[in-house]
Design a protein around this motif. Structure first.
Motif, short mmCIF file in Angstrom:
data_model
loop_
_atom_site.label_atom_id
_atom_site.label_comp_id
_atom_site.label_asym_id
_atom_site.label_seq_id
_atom_site.Cartn_x
_atom_site.Cartn_y
_atom_site.Cartn_z
N ARG A 90 19.92 35.73 51.73
CA ARG A 90 20.03 34.72 52.80
C ARG A 90 20.08 33.31 52.21
O ARG A 90 20.87 32.47 52.63
CB ARG A 90 18.87 34.85 53.77
CG ARG A 90 18.97 36.06 54.64
CD ARG A 90 17.85 36.10 55.63
NE ARG A 90 17.93 37.34 56.39
CZ ARG A 90 16.91 37.90 56.99
NH1 ARG A 90 15.73 37.33 56.95
NH2 ARG A 90 17.06 39.01 57.65
N LYS A 91 19.20 33.06 51.25
CA LYS A 91 19.18 31.74 50.60
C LYS A 91 20.47 31.48 49.84
O LYS A 91 21.01 30.37 49.85
CB LYS A 91 17.99 31.64 49.64
CG LYS A 91 16.66 31.59 50.35
CD LYS A 91 15.52 31.55 49.35
CE LYS A 91 14.18 31.66 50.04
NZ LYS A 91 13.08 31.78 49.11
N PHE A 93 35.40 25.54 58.29
CA PHE A 93 35.65 26.91 58.72
C PHE A 93 36.27 26.87 60.10
O PHE A 93 35.81 26.14 60.97
CB PHE A 93 34.33 27.70 58.76
CG PHE A 93 33.79 28.00 57.39
CD1 PHE A 93 34.05 29.21 56.79
CD2 PHE A 93 33.06 27.05 56.70
CE1 PHE A 93 33.56 29.49 55.53
CE2 PHE A 93 32.57 27.32 55.44
CZ PHE A 93 32.82 28.55 54.86
N LEU A 94 37.30 27.68 60.30
CA LEU A 94 38.02 27.67 61.57
C LEU A 94 37.88 29.02 62.27
O LEU A 94 37.71 30.05 61.63
CB LEU A 94 39.50 27.37 61.35
CG LEU A 94 39.82 26.04 60.68
CD1 LEU A 94 41.32 25.92 60.44
CD2 LEU A 94 39.31 24.88 61.51
N LYS A 95 37.98 28.97 63.59
CA LYS A 95 38.05 30.18 64.39
C LYS A 95 39.14 29.97 65.42
O LYS A 95 39.51 28.83 65.74
CB LYS A 95 36.72 30.49 65.06
CG LYS A 95 36.28 29.45 66.08
CD LYS A 95 34.98 29.82 66.73
CE LYS A 95 34.60 28.77 67.77
NZ LYS A 95 33.39 29.13 68.48
N GLY A 111 27.98 25.97 62.04
CA GLY A 111 26.67 26.60 61.96
C GLY A 111 26.67 28.05 61.59
O GLY A 111 27.26 28.46 60.59
N GLU A 112 26.00 28.84 62.41
CA GLU A 112 25.74 30.24 62.10
C GLU A 112 27.01 31.06 61.90
O GLU A 112 27.07 31.92 61.03
CB GLU A 112 24.87 30.87 63.20
CG GLU A 112 24.35 32.24 62.86
CD GLU A 112 23.51 32.32 61.59
OE1 GLU A 112 23.57 33.36 60.91
OE2 GLU A 112 22.80 31.34 61.28
N LEU A 113 28.05 30.81 62.69
CA LEU A 113 29.30 31.56 62.54
C LEU A 113 29.92 31.32 61.16
O LEU A 113 30.36 32.26 60.50
CB LEU A 113 30.29 31.21 63.64
CG LEU A 113 31.63 31.93 63.57
CD1 LEU A 113 31.44 33.45 63.68
CD2 LEU A 113 32.55 31.44 64.68
N ALA A 114 29.93 30.09 60.71
CA ALA A 114 30.48 29.77 59.39
C ALA A 114 29.64 30.42 58.29
O ALA A 114 30.17 30.95 57.31
CB ALA A 114 30.55 28.26 59.19
N ILE A 115 28.33 30.41 58.44
CA ILE A 115 27.44 31.04 57.46
C ILE A 115 27.67 32.55 57.44
O ILE A 115 27.68 33.17 56.37
CB ILE A 115 25.98 30.66 57.74
CG1 ILE A 115 25.78 29.17 57.42
CG2 ILE A 115 25.01 31.53 56.95
CD1 ILE A 115 24.45 28.61 57.85
#
Length: 79
Positions: free
Chosen positions: A26-27, A43-45, A58-62
């Motif tokens: 995770r780190k 990052f694109l969606k 945020g979380e989606l890119a991670i």
């Protein structure tokens, strides 16, 4: 160019990722994400339509970074 840079960074950390504990992974994912976006990569969606792209934050890119690290395609263990 952004995708190529991102893949170079991800490939640099794959060996560490496969040998890491769950908490370390995770780190590492967060550290790789930070290094990628530090260079201005976004990052694109897909947006509302087929040809609309919006920034994934945020979380989606991670999560996308995590998927790339788990993907063994192109990874060679040199140990």
């Amino acid at each position: 160019p952004g995708n190529q840079r991102m893949r170079r960074i991800v490939n640099k950390y794959k060996g560490q990722y496969f040998g890491a504990s769950r908490g370390e992974k995770r780190k590492l994912i967060k550290a790789v994400y930070d290094e990628i976006v530090e260079g201005g990569v976004k990052f694109l969606k897909q947006g509302g339509s087929e040809d609309e792209w919006v920034e994934a934050e945020g979380e989606l890119a991670i999560q996308k970074v995590g998927h790339l690290l788990r993907d063994r395609t192109g990874y060679k263990d040199n140990s």
